[in-house]
Design an enzyme around this catalytic site. Sequence first.
Site, PDB file in Angstrom:
ATOM      1  N   HIS A   6       2.917 -48.015   5.125  1.00 36.79           N
ATOM      2  CA  HIS A   6       1.454 -48.137   5.085  1.00 36.79           C
ATOM      3  C   HIS A   6       0.802 -47.032   4.244  1.00 36.79           C
ATOM      4  CE1 HIS A   6       1.622 -50.694   9.030  1.00 36.79           C
ATOM      5  NE2 HIS A   6       2.099 -51.314   7.981  1.00 36.79           N
ATOM      6  N   CYS A  12      -7.079 -43.963  -8.240  1.00 39.71           N
ATOM      7  CA  CYS A  12      -8.424 -44.439  -8.570  1.00 39.71           C
ATOM      8  C   CYS A  12      -8.617 -45.843  -7.992  1.00 39.71           C
ATOM      9  CB  CYS A  12      -8.605 -44.464 -10.084  1.00 39.71           C
ATOM     10  SG  CYS A  12     -10.209 -45.146 -10.566  1.00 39.71           S
ATOM     11  N   CYS A  44     -12.731 -40.369 -10.748  1.00 41.15           N
ATOM     12  CA  CYS A  44     -11.400 -40.360 -11.358  1.00 41.15           C
ATOM     13  C   CYS A  44     -11.452 -39.651 -12.721  1.00 41.15           C
ATOM     14  CB  CYS A  44     -10.931 -41.805 -11.530  1.00 41.15           C
ATOM     15  SG  CYS A  44      -9.469 -41.980 -12.550  1.00 41.15           S
ATOM     16  N   GLY A  92       8.046 -45.796  19.026  1.00 44.90           N
ATOM     17  CA  GLY A  92       6.599 -45.591  19.068  1.00 44.90           C
ATOM     18  C   GLY A  92       5.773 -46.551  18.243  1.00 44.90           C
TER      19      GLY A  92
END
Length: 272
Positions: free
Chosen positions: A127, A135, A171, A212
């Site tokens: 993830h 950017c 950016c 977990g």
Amino acid sequence: MTVASGLLHTARKLTEDATRVVVLSGAGMSAESGVPTFRDAQTGLWERYSPEQLATEEAFRAEPDLVWSWYLWRARMVRACEPNAGHRALGVAQHRCAERGGSLQVVTQNVDDLHERGGAEVLAHLHGSLFEYRCADCDAPAEFDPGTAEAGHMGTEEDLEKMLRTPPPICSQCAHGTLRPGIVWFGEMLPMDAFSSAQTAVEQCDLALVVGTSGLVQPAASLPYRALGSGAAVVEINPEATPLSDDATVTLRGTAAELLPELLLDSSGALS
Ligand code: APR
């Protein structure tokens, strides 16, 4: 919490016999380091600014300052946390497995860096990471330092309020887009290479340790089943029942910081 010694014994035997181990970790892995989990801590700050509400591209487009600040606050909160005994046990075990010619690979849904700081190399951050940026428009990777928490002042609603309106930096590559955190938001694809190396790892392992995670978010939740389908044993470590509990080879009811050292290390701290 004590775990039935028979179950722990069986899990230790599976661990000792395995040459290729894959650890699949979720938010519960870092709970004892002080990082709140997503579904267990729906109070206070996490209720007002829940990940489900803020972790989307639409939320970032609509309220970039709020979403950017939320991730800045989370990055600083994580920096103020230390790896727990479970992270450290995995670090030791990974080195010892490699010395014995085997492997222990870590695949995590966590966006913190506590596995790495606990001494374990991570094969895949499914993830993304709180410490990577790019950017939002041109996609160029960017260096950014989220800073550190003021000692003793992190984690309160006041701390977040103070920084809630920090705009994301522009950016430096395209000079018009803004930076965004390198997190996989709801509705976004997982990084292809991270997910495919995780799939290969579980297909080739002898043992998957699932630590977990509530097992509610796909496609990460499919990985233990892919391990089972390839003939591997699956040991779950979680204080609560999950959808995987009945299908796992062994389920150990307890926490990551208690059980990983018991499972992986002997009383001298060496690999058992
Ligand atoms: N040790 C082990 N497990 C624990 C501990 C602990 N100390 N404390 C809590 N748990 C367990 C809970 O019982 C629960 O099953 O950790 C799990 C945490 O579940 P979630 O909060 O749903 O976290 P996770 O499964 O990692 O969530 C997946 O959802 O919001 C998204 O992208 C986010 O990566 C996250 C994903």
